[in-house]
Scaffold this motif. Structure first.
Motif, PDB file in Angstrom:
ATOM      1  N   LEU A 252      25.623  83.714 -46.419  1.00  0.00           N
ATOM      2  CA  LEU A 252      26.375  83.728 -45.167  1.00  0.00           C
ATOM      3  C   LEU A 252      27.862  83.491 -45.431  1.00  0.00           C
ATOM      4  CD1 LEU A 252      26.732  83.799 -42.132  1.00  0.00           C
ATOM      5  CD2 LEU A 252      25.879  81.440 -42.013  1.00  0.00           C
TER       6      LEU A 252
ATOM      7  N   TRP B 283      24.053  87.431 -36.923  1.00  0.00           N
ATOM      8  CA  TRP B 283      23.737  86.260 -37.731  1.00  0.00           C
ATOM      9  C   TRP B 283      22.805  85.281 -37.033  1.00  0.00           C
ATOM     10  CZ3 TRP B 283      29.525  85.363 -39.367  1.00  0.00           C
ATOM     11  CH2 TRP B 283      29.891  86.367 -40.286  1.00  0.00           C
TER      12      TRP B 283
ATOM     13  N   TRP C 173      23.241  79.469 -39.328  1.00  0.00           N
ATOM     14  CA  TRP C 173      24.179  79.906 -38.289  1.00  0.00           C
ATOM     15  C   TRP C 173      23.633  79.561 -36.906  1.00  0.00           C
ATOM     16  CZ3 TRP C 173      29.081  81.263 -37.990  1.00  0.00           C
ATOM     17  CH2 TRP C 173      29.541  81.942 -36.850  1.00  0.00           C
TER      18      TRP C 173
END
Length: 210
Positions: free
Chosen positions: A17, A113, A120
């Motif tokens: 991420l 996400w 997240w």
């Protein structure tokens, strides 16, 4: 930018991420006093704060402002999130409290996400929770505290987000943030100084009782 991400969000987000944020995010340096978001704007991206602080304000029908809360390093703004995801106009104004560094995330990635990364999703939910708590605190302050108590909390909050017990702010700026008159603020500042909670300096206020 990746180094800043790892320093601020490495404990929250997995490496994959962080790499994606580094790839699609836009880094911005915002000077103190700059208006990032205006009421009525459509918001196309979400800010992640790398350094500095932002104050979030509401405005009444007469154009008078009221400060709701500050967001700091490692934070984001729930109202920005809701506007981005709902594709609605902003109902808040966001102004840089200090020189601030941001990473702006496109709204499309925010949604993607949420389903792709548990970290997240957890970050977004925690951000909503934190901002809601701050909103409730703001409501309680307005509803239940006297103006001198509200003023002192405001000064302490500014000192904390600026990481300095000496803050540079005018009586007029305080009155705008707290939705009252400059005359009232001047009187209450003198009262706080007499009570030993602050020290009034030339163009500055030192918060003593932090």
């Amino acid at each position: 930018m990746l180094e800043a991400l790892e320093a601020n969000y490495g404990y929250l987000f997995e490496e994959e991420l962080l790499q994606e944020i580094n790839s699609v995010g836009t880094c911005k340096d915002i000077p103190e006093g700059y208006k990032l978001i205006e009421i009525g704007d459509y918001i196309r991206s979400m800010p992640l704060l790398v350094s500095g602080a932002i104050k979030i304000l509401r405005e009444d029908e007469n154009g008078d402002e009221l400060i709701l809360y500050f967001i700091e390093r490692g934070d984001t703004c729930a109202m920005t999130l809701s506007c981005c995801l709902g594709q609605s106009k902003s109902e808040i104004r966001a102004v840089a409290e200090t020189d601030t560094k941001l990473i702006m995330i496109p709204v499309q990635k925010m949604e993607e996400w949420l389903g792709k990364y548990k970290s997240w999703q957890k970050f977004i939910l925690q951000s909503y929770h934190d901002r809601m708590s701050e909103l409730l605190n703001a409501i309680d302050t307005i509803a239940f505290l006297k103006m001198d108590e509200r003023l002192f909390i405001y000064l302490k909050d500014k000192a904390m987000v600026n990481h300095n017990d000496v803050i540079h702010v005018t009586h007029q700026e305080i009155s705008q943030d707290l939705h009252t008159s400059r005359v009232v603020i001047s009187r209450l500042l003198k009262k706080l100084a007499i009570n030993g909670k602050i020290e009034l300096q030339r163009n500055n206020i030192k918060v003593i009782d932090l």
